[in-house]
Design a protein around this motif. Sequence first.
Motif, PDB file in Angstrom:
ATOM      1  N   LEU A  79       0.826  -1.205   0.000  1.00  0.00           N
ATOM      2  CA  LEU A  79       0.000   0.000   0.000  1.00  0.00           C
ATOM      3  C   LEU A  79       0.860   1.254   0.000  1.00  0.00           C
ATOM      4  O   LEU A  79       1.891   1.307   0.659  1.00  0.00           O
ATOM      5  CB  LEU A  79      -0.884   0.051   1.243  1.00  0.00           C
ATOM      6  CG  LEU A  79      -2.085  -0.870   1.277  1.00  0.00           C
ATOM      7  CD1 LEU A  79      -2.817  -0.702   2.601  1.00  0.00           C
ATOM      8  CD2 LEU A  79      -3.021  -0.597   0.132  1.00  0.00           C
ATOM      9  N   GLU A 126      -0.097   4.786   1.112  1.00  0.00           N
ATOM     10  CA  GLU A 126      -1.225   5.401   1.805  1.00  0.00           C
ATOM     11  C   GLU A 126      -0.756   6.607   2.600  1.00  0.00           C
ATOM     12  O   GLU A 126       0.283   6.552   3.268  1.00  0.00           O
ATOM     13  CB  GLU A 126      -1.857   4.375   2.748  1.00  0.00           C
ATOM     14  CG  GLU A 126      -3.034   4.883   3.508  1.00  0.00           C
ATOM     15  CD  GLU A 126      -3.617   3.824   4.438  1.00  0.00           C
ATOM     16  OE1 GLU A 126      -4.729   4.061   4.913  1.00  0.00           O
ATOM     17  OE2 GLU A 126      -2.962   2.806   4.702  1.00  0.00           O
ATOM     18  N   GLY A 127      -1.507   7.687   2.517  1.00  0.00           N
ATOM     19  CA  GLY A 127      -1.192   8.872   3.288  1.00  0.00           C
ATOM     20  C   GLY A 127      -1.644  10.135   2.589  1.00  0.00           C
ATOM     21  O   GLY A 127      -2.671  10.165   1.929  1.00  0.00           O
ATOM     22  N   ASP A 181       3.951   2.123  -7.712  1.00  0.00           N
ATOM     23  CA  ASP A 181       2.835   1.181  -7.730  1.00  0.00           C
ATOM     24  C   ASP A 181       3.124  -0.088  -8.521  1.00  0.00           C
ATOM     25  O   ASP A 181       2.254  -0.929  -8.685  1.00  0.00           O
ATOM     26  CB  ASP A 181       1.572   1.858  -8.262  1.00  0.00           C
ATOM     27  CG  ASP A 181       1.708   2.390  -9.669  1.00  0.00           C
ATOM     28  OD1 ASP A 181       2.684   2.031 -10.372  1.00  0.00           O
ATOM     29  OD2 ASP A 181       0.837   3.183 -10.080  1.00  0.00           O
ATOM     30  N   TYR A 237       5.005  11.147  -0.622  1.00  0.00           N
ATOM     31  CA  TYR A 237       3.932  11.264   0.362  1.00  0.00           C
ATOM     32  C   TYR A 237       4.408  11.142   1.808  1.00  0.00           C
ATOM     33  O   TYR A 237       5.534  10.740   2.080  1.00  0.00           O
ATOM     34  CB  TYR A 237       2.860  10.214   0.079  1.00  0.00           C
ATOM     35  CG  TYR A 237       3.306   8.778   0.313  1.00  0.00           C
ATOM     36  CD1 TYR A 237       2.886   8.084   1.429  1.00  0.00           C
ATOM     37  CD2 TYR A 237       4.134   8.113  -0.594  1.00  0.00           C
ATOM     38  CE1 TYR A 237       3.273   6.774   1.643  1.00  0.00           C
ATOM     39  CE2 TYR A 237       4.522   6.810  -0.388  1.00  0.00           C
ATOM     40  CZ  TYR A 237       4.092   6.138   0.746  1.00  0.00           C
ATOM     41  OH  TYR A 237       4.495   4.843   0.961  1.00  0.00           O
ATOM     42  N   PRO A 272       3.318   9.076   5.021  1.00  0.00           N
ATOM     43  CA  PRO A 272       2.490   7.945   5.445  1.00  0.00           C
ATOM     44  C   PRO A 272       1.945   8.160   6.856  1.00  0.00           C
ATOM     45  O   PRO A 272       2.581   8.830   7.671  1.00  0.00           O
ATOM     46  CB  PRO A 272       3.467   6.767   5.418  1.00  0.00           C
ATOM     47  CG  PRO A 272       4.798   7.385   5.690  1.00  0.00           C
ATOM     48  CD  PRO A 272       4.742   8.778   5.090  1.00  0.00           C
ATOM     49  N   ASP A 278      -6.084  11.897   0.643  1.00  0.00           N
ATOM     50  CA  ASP A 278      -6.531  10.532   0.871  1.00  0.00           C
ATOM     51  C   ASP A 278      -5.874   9.598  -0.143  1.00  0.00           C
ATOM     52  O   ASP A 278      -6.542   8.820  -0.831  1.00  0.00           O
ATOM     53  CB  ASP A 278      -8.058  10.462   0.768  1.00  0.00           C
ATOM     54  CG  ASP A 278      -8.624   9.168   1.297  1.00  0.00           C
ATOM     55  OD1 ASP A 278      -7.960   8.524   2.129  1.00  0.00           O
ATOM     56  OD2 ASP A 278      -9.720   8.778   0.858  1.00  0.00           O
ATOM     57  N   LEU A 279      -4.562   9.692  -0.243  1.00  0.00           N
ATOM     58  CA  LEU A 279      -3.809   8.872  -1.185  1.00  0.00           C
ATOM     59  C   LEU A 279      -3.891   7.419  -0.736  1.00  0.00           C
ATOM     60  O   LEU A 279      -3.550   7.076   0.392  1.00  0.00           O
ATOM     61  CB  LEU A 279      -2.349   9.344  -1.211  1.00  0.00           C
ATOM     62  CG  LEU A 279      -1.411   8.659  -2.212  1.00  0.00           C
ATOM     63  CD1 LEU A 279      -1.863   8.956  -3.641  1.00  0.00           C
ATOM     64  CD2 LEU A 279       0.000   9.131  -1.988  1.00  0.00           C
ATOM     65  N   TYR A 280      -4.347   6.576  -1.632  1.00  0.00           N
ATOM     66  CA  TYR A 280      -4.486   5.152  -1.325  1.00  0.00           C
ATOM     67  C   TYR A 280      -4.313   4.393  -2.631  1.00  0.00           C
ATOM     68  O   TYR A 280      -5.207   4.358  -3.472  1.00  0.00           O
ATOM     69  CB  TYR A 280      -5.859   4.879  -0.708  1.00  0.00           C
ATOM     70  CG  TYR A 280      -5.987   3.494  -0.136  1.00  0.00           C
ATOM     71  CD1 TYR A 280      -5.547   3.203   1.148  1.00  0.00           C
ATOM     72  CD2 TYR A 280      -6.541   2.452  -0.883  1.00  0.00           C
ATOM     73  CE1 TYR A 280      -5.663   1.934   1.680  1.00  0.00           C
ATOM     74  CE2 TYR A 280      -6.654   1.177  -0.366  1.00  0.00           C
ATOM     75  CZ  TYR A 280      -6.217   0.924   0.917  1.00  0.00           C
ATOM     76  OH  TYR A 280      -6.336  -0.337   1.442  1.00  0.00           O
ATOM     77  N   VAL A 308      -2.776   0.718  -4.351  1.00  0.00           N
ATOM     78  CA  VAL A 308      -2.283  -0.634  -4.132  1.00  0.00           C
ATOM     79  C   VAL A 308      -1.253  -0.930  -5.206  1.00  0.00           C
ATOM     80  O   VAL A 308      -1.544  -0.857  -6.403  1.00  0.00           O
ATOM     81  CB  VAL A 308      -3.420  -1.681  -4.187  1.00  0.00           C
ATOM     82  CG1 VAL A 308      -2.854  -3.095  -4.040  1.00  0.00           C
ATOM     83  CG2 VAL A 308      -4.461  -1.390  -3.125  1.00  0.00           C
TER      84      VAL A 308
END
Length: 146
Positions: A7, A9-10, A85, A93, A95, A139-141, A143
Amino acid sequence: MSMCYWLIEGIGIDVEKIVPFLDKKDLAHFLLEQLPDDEELSSIVNDGRYEAMDYEEFTGGNPFDSLADMLTHCDDTDSLTFGDDGDGGSYFYYPPSMPWHRTDNEPGSVDEVHRRIIKAVKKITSLLDSEIEEMIDDDLYVVGMG
């Protein structure tokens, strides 16, 4: 065959969005700070031949993994990171962290994270604060897989 997933994410930015706004002069000066013994960079800066700058010559593991990795070196707080990715996308980013893992240099608010991202991105681009702000995803998310 097995797959690996991770992930990203952050709060951060898709680095591909800033590529068209890279400032070759600022990029050359930043890279020379990082690589003071690079004779070609010294020549470019001393002669003002900024059009010869190509950030891709410095990514791919030599010395940076990607432009996102380069941005982590633009961050003087050492609190931002990067990830890819597995499909060609790179992200710069902050996290999320757990309270028991927080360090003294952690940002205290979302606004502080934005300021840190903006400051780092401005070191090598011609973007204004407001333009970078618009690119930041709170809302960086993503996979990643490979």
